[in-house]
Design a protein around this motif. Sequence first.
Motif, PDB file in Angstrom:
ATOM      1  N   ARG A   1     -10.500  -2.193   1.983  1.00 16.02           N
ATOM      2  CA  ARG A   1     -10.842  -3.166   3.025  1.00 16.02           C
ATOM      3  C   ARG A   1      -9.603  -3.848   3.604  1.00 16.02           C
ATOM      4  NH1 ARG A   1     -15.371  -2.289   5.323  1.00 16.02           N
ATOM      5  NH2 ARG A   1     -15.544  -4.441   5.925  1.00 16.02           N
ATOM      6  N   LEU A   2      -8.442  -3.683   2.969  1.00  8.93           N
ATOM      7  CA  LEU A   2      -7.217  -4.250   3.532  1.00  8.93           C
ATOM      8  C   LEU A   2      -6.848  -3.585   4.853  1.00  8.93           C
ATOM      9  CD1 LEU A   2      -5.006  -4.594   0.333  1.00  8.93           C
ATOM     10  CD2 LEU A   2      -6.140  -6.425   1.605  1.00  8.93           C
ATOM     11  N   LEU A   3      -7.368  -2.397   5.095  1.00  7.77           N
ATOM     12  CA  LEU A   3      -7.090  -1.693   6.343  1.00  7.77           C
ATOM     13  C   LEU A   3      -7.982  -2.167   7.488  1.00  7.77           C
ATOM     14  CD1 LEU A   3      -6.746   1.987   5.106  1.00  7.77           C
ATOM     15  CD2 LEU A   3      -4.934   0.442   5.820  1.00  7.77           C
ATOM     16  N   HIS A   4      -9.136  -2.689   7.162  1.00 10.24           N
ATOM     17  CA  HIS A   4     -10.132  -3.046   8.169  1.00 10.24           C
ATOM     18  C   HIS A   4      -9.563  -4.025   9.199  1.00 10.24           C
ATOM     19  CE1 HIS A   4     -14.274  -3.099   9.541  1.00 10.24           C
ATOM     20  NE2 HIS A   4     -14.098  -4.384   9.788  1.00 10.24           N
ATOM     21  N   GLY A   5      -9.670  -3.671  10.482  1.00 14.06           N
ATOM     22  CA  GLY A   5      -9.210  -4.530  11.572  1.00 14.06           C
ATOM     23  C   GLY A   5      -7.748  -4.384  11.943  1.00 14.06           C
ATOM     24  N   ARG A   6      -6.984  -3.612  11.176  1.00 13.35           N
ATOM     25  CA  ARG A   6      -5.562  -3.414  11.514  1.00 13.35           C
ATOM     26  C   ARG A   6      -5.437  -2.512  12.738  1.00 13.35           C
ATOM     27  NH1 ARG A   6      -1.569  -4.821   7.877  1.00 13.35           N
ATOM     28  NH2 ARG A   6      -2.361  -5.624   5.921  1.00 13.35           N
ATOM     29  N   ILE A   7      -4.344  -2.681  13.452  1.00 13.41           N
ATOM     30  CA  ILE A   7      -4.068  -1.873  14.639  1.00 13.41           C
ATOM     31  C   ILE A   7      -3.021  -0.831  14.285  1.00 13.41           C
ATOM     32  CG2 ILE A   7      -3.106  -1.923  16.976  1.00 13.41           C
ATOM     33  CD1 ILE A   7      -4.373  -4.699  17.263  1.00 13.41           C
TER      34      ILE A   7
ATOM     35  N   GLN B   1       2.896   8.388   3.601  1.00 12.87           N
ATOM     36  CA  GLN B   1       3.610   7.767   2.489  1.00 12.87           C
ATOM     37  C   GLN B   1       2.747   7.570   1.247  1.00 12.87           C
ATOM     38  OE1 GLN B   1       4.727   4.389   4.867  1.00 12.87           O
ATOM     39  NE2 GLN B   1       6.824   5.146   5.074  1.00 12.87           N
ATOM     40  N   ILE B   2       1.481   7.998   1.304  1.00  8.48           N
ATOM     41  CA  ILE B   2       0.604   7.790   0.139  1.00  8.48           C
ATOM     42  C   ILE B   2      -0.162   9.051  -0.235  1.00  8.48           C
ATOM     43  CG2 ILE B   2       0.336   5.291   0.216  1.00  8.48           C
ATOM     44  CD1 ILE B   2      -2.210   5.697   1.851  1.00  8.48           C
ATOM     45  N   GLY B   3       0.525  10.156  -0.392  1.00  4.71           N
ATOM     46  CA  GLY B   3      -0.099  11.369  -0.903  1.00  4.71           C
ATOM     47  C   GLY B   3      -0.730  12.245   0.153  1.00  4.71           C
ATOM     48  N   THR B   4      -1.532  13.181  -0.307  1.00  5.90           N
ATOM     49  CA  THR B   4      -2.158  14.153   0.587  1.00  5.90           C
ATOM     50  C   THR B   4      -3.575  13.710   0.905  1.00  5.90           C
ATOM     51  OG1 THR B   4      -2.874  15.418  -1.316  1.00  5.90           O
ATOM     52  CG2 THR B   4      -0.801  16.078  -0.300  1.00  5.90           C
ATOM     53  N   TRP B   5      -3.727  13.116   1.997  1.00 11.28           N
ATOM     54  CA  TRP B   5      -5.020  12.651   2.447  1.00 11.28           C
ATOM     55  C   TRP B   5      -5.083  12.944   3.911  1.00 11.28           C
ATOM     56  CZ3 TRP B   5      -8.476   9.331   4.830  1.00 11.28           C
ATOM     57  CH2 TRP B   5      -9.641   9.072   4.108  1.00 11.28           C
TER      58      TRP B   5
ATOM     59  N   PRO C   1       2.194  -1.195  12.929  1.00 12.31           N
ATOM     60  CA  PRO C   1       3.303  -2.017  13.411  1.00 12.31           C
ATOM     61  C   PRO C   1       3.895  -2.875  12.297  1.00 12.31           C
ATOM     62  CG  PRO C   1       1.246  -2.631  14.515  1.00 12.31           C
ATOM     63  CD  PRO C   1       0.938  -1.511  13.589  1.00 12.31           C
ATOM     64  N   THR C   2       3.054  -3.289  11.347  1.00 10.83           N
ATOM     65  CA  THR C   2       3.487  -4.057  10.186  1.00 10.83           C
ATOM     66  C   THR C   2       3.032  -3.318   8.935  1.00 10.83           C
ATOM     67  OG1 THR C   2       3.180  -6.106  11.420  1.00 10.83           O
ATOM     68  CG2 THR C   2       3.368  -6.285   9.036  1.00 10.83           C
ATOM     69  N   PRO C   3       3.943  -2.909   8.061  1.00 11.11           N
ATOM     70  CA  PRO C   3       3.537  -2.192   6.846  1.00 11.11           C
ATOM     71  C   PRO C   3       2.560  -3.006   6.007  1.00 11.11           C
ATOM     72  CG  PRO C   3       5.913  -2.104   7.116  1.00 11.11           C
ATOM     73  CD  PRO C   3       5.395  -3.074   8.127  1.00 11.11           C
ATOM     74  N   TRP C   4       1.703  -2.310   5.278  1.00 13.15           N
ATOM     75  CA  TRP C   4       0.753  -2.955   4.372  1.00 13.15           C
ATOM     76  C   TRP C   4       0.990  -2.437   2.960  1.00 13.15           C
ATOM     77  CZ3 TRP C   4      -3.079   0.118   2.010  1.00 13.15           C
ATOM     78  CH2 TRP C   4      -3.202   1.406   2.533  1.00 13.15           C
ATOM     79  N   PHE C   5       0.598  -3.238   1.983  1.00 11.77           N
ATOM     80  CA  PHE C   5       0.844  -2.919   0.583  1.00 11.77           C
ATOM     81  C   PHE C   5      -0.346  -2.154   0.013  1.00 11.77           C
ATOM     82  CE2 PHE C   5       0.809  -4.077  -3.977  1.00 11.77           C
ATOM     83  CZ  PHE C   5       2.053  -3.576  -4.322  1.00 11.77           C
ATOM     84  N   HIS C   6      -0.113  -0.909  -0.407  1.00  9.88           N
ATOM     85  CA  HIS C   6      -1.154  -0.084  -1.012  1.00  9.88           C
ATOM     86  C   HIS C   6      -1.231  -0.443  -2.493  1.00  9.88           C
ATOM     87  CE1 HIS C   6      -3.142   3.584  -2.510  1.00  9.88           C
ATOM     88  NE2 HIS C   6      -3.700   3.580  -1.316  1.00  9.88           N
ATOM     89  N   GLN C   7      -2.326  -1.085  -2.897  1.00  4.56           N
ATOM     90  CA  GLN C   7      -2.423  -1.642  -4.249  1.00  4.56           C
ATOM     91  C   GLN C   7      -2.429  -0.573  -5.336  1.00  4.56           C
ATOM     92  OE1 GLN C   7      -5.917  -4.081  -3.864  1.00  4.56           O
ATOM     93  NE2 GLN C   7      -4.734  -5.820  -3.137  1.00  4.56           N
ATOM     94  N   ARG C   8      -3.052   0.587  -5.073  1.00  4.64           N
ATOM     95  CA  ARG C   8      -3.127   1.617  -6.124  1.00  4.64           C
ATOM     96  C   ARG C   8      -1.788   2.271  -6.414  1.00  4.64           C
ATOM     97  NH1 ARG C   8      -7.826   4.800  -3.686  1.00  4.64           N
ATOM     98  NH2 ARG C   8      -8.384   2.976  -2.515  1.00  4.64           N
TER      99      ARG C   8
ATOM    100  N   GLY D   1       1.298   0.902  -5.261  1.00  3.54           N
ATOM    101  CA  GLY D   1       2.381  -0.067  -5.258  1.00  3.54           C
ATOM    102  C   GLY D   1       3.414   0.211  -4.179  1.00  3.54           C
ATOM    103  N   THR D   2       2.993   0.846  -3.082  1.00  5.52           N
ATOM    104  CA  THR D   2       3.885   1.266  -2.013  1.00  5.52           C
ATOM    105  C   THR D   2       3.638   0.457  -0.742  1.00  5.52           C
ATOM    106  OG1 THR D   2       3.702   3.515  -2.868  1.00  5.52           O
ATOM    107  CG2 THR D   2       4.601   3.288  -0.666  1.00  5.52           C
ATOM    108  N   LEU D   3       4.714   0.137  -0.026  1.00  4.17           N
ATOM    109  CA  LEU D   3       4.567  -0.404   1.326  1.00  4.17           C
ATOM    110  C   LEU D   3       4.378   0.777   2.261  1.00  4.17           C
ATOM    111  CD1 LEU D   3       7.122  -3.295   1.878  1.00  4.17           C
ATOM    112  CD2 LEU D   3       4.644  -3.399   2.022  1.00  4.17           C
ATOM    113  N   VAL D   4       3.301   0.765   3.018  1.00  2.00           N
ATOM    114  CA  VAL D   4       2.940   1.914   3.856  1.00  2.00           C
ATOM    115  C   VAL D   4       3.067   1.546   5.325  1.00  2.00           C
ATOM    116  CG1 VAL D   4       1.092   3.520   4.438  1.00  2.00           C
ATOM    117  CG2 VAL D   4       1.332   2.715   2.091  1.00  2.00           C
ATOM    118  N   SER D   5       3.801   2.371   6.076  1.00  2.00           N
ATOM    119  CA  SER D   5       3.887   2.177   7.522  1.00  2.00           C
ATOM    120  C   SER D   5       3.359   3.394   8.278  1.00  2.00           C
ATOM    121  CB  SER D   5       5.318   1.870   7.947  1.00  2.00           C
ATOM    122  OG  SER D   5       6.180   2.913   7.577  1.00  2.00           O
ATOM    123  N   VAL D   6       3.220   4.554   7.599  1.00  2.00           N
ATOM    124  CA  VAL D   6       2.657   5.765   8.210  1.00  2.00           C
ATOM    125  C   VAL D   6       1.703   6.405   7.214  1.00  2.00           C
ATOM    126  CG1 VAL D   6       3.169   8.069   9.129  1.00  2.00           C
ATOM    127  CG2 VAL D   6       4.741   6.191   9.578  1.00  2.00           C
ATOM    128  N   CYS D   7       0.476   6.706   7.661  1.00  2.00           N
ATOM    129  CA  CYS D   7      -0.468   7.410   6.785  1.00  2.00           C
ATOM    130  C   CYS D   7      -1.557   8.087   7.607  1.00  2.00           C
ATOM    131  CB  CYS D   7      -1.065   6.480   5.741  1.00  2.00           C
ATOM    132  SG  CYS D   7      -2.283   5.331   6.362  1.00  2.00           S
TER     133      CYS D   7
END
Length: 92
Positions: free
Chosen positions: A19-25, A35-39, A52-59, A61-67
């Motif tokens: 749900r941390l992704l919900h509403g992000r642009i 940056q977070i595996g094969t998905w 535009p602003t990286p988010w923290f992937h809790q599972r 522990g990575t800052l993600v800017s492209v996925c």
Amino acid sequence: MNCKRGDLAYIVVPPGFDRLLHGRIVEVGVEGECQIGTWPPPGQAAWLCRFPTPWFHQRTGTLVSVCWLVDSWLRPISGAPVHDEQPDEVTA
């Protein structure tokens, strides 16, 4: 498909996902590597997207800017042209 390459879109995440992704642009259809595996899972329409602003992937522990994001989660942002984009006069 909801989006095309180069669109800006906001994310609508279904229940049960991060749900941390919900509403992000994001910017849709960028170059780079996820940056977070094969998905996503094979057979699903998806786009490589840049935040535009990286988010923290809790599972991971990575800052993600492209996925990868599934197309059905993306809603393109569109709007009416601004006044400067429209001619003031019509040529006859």
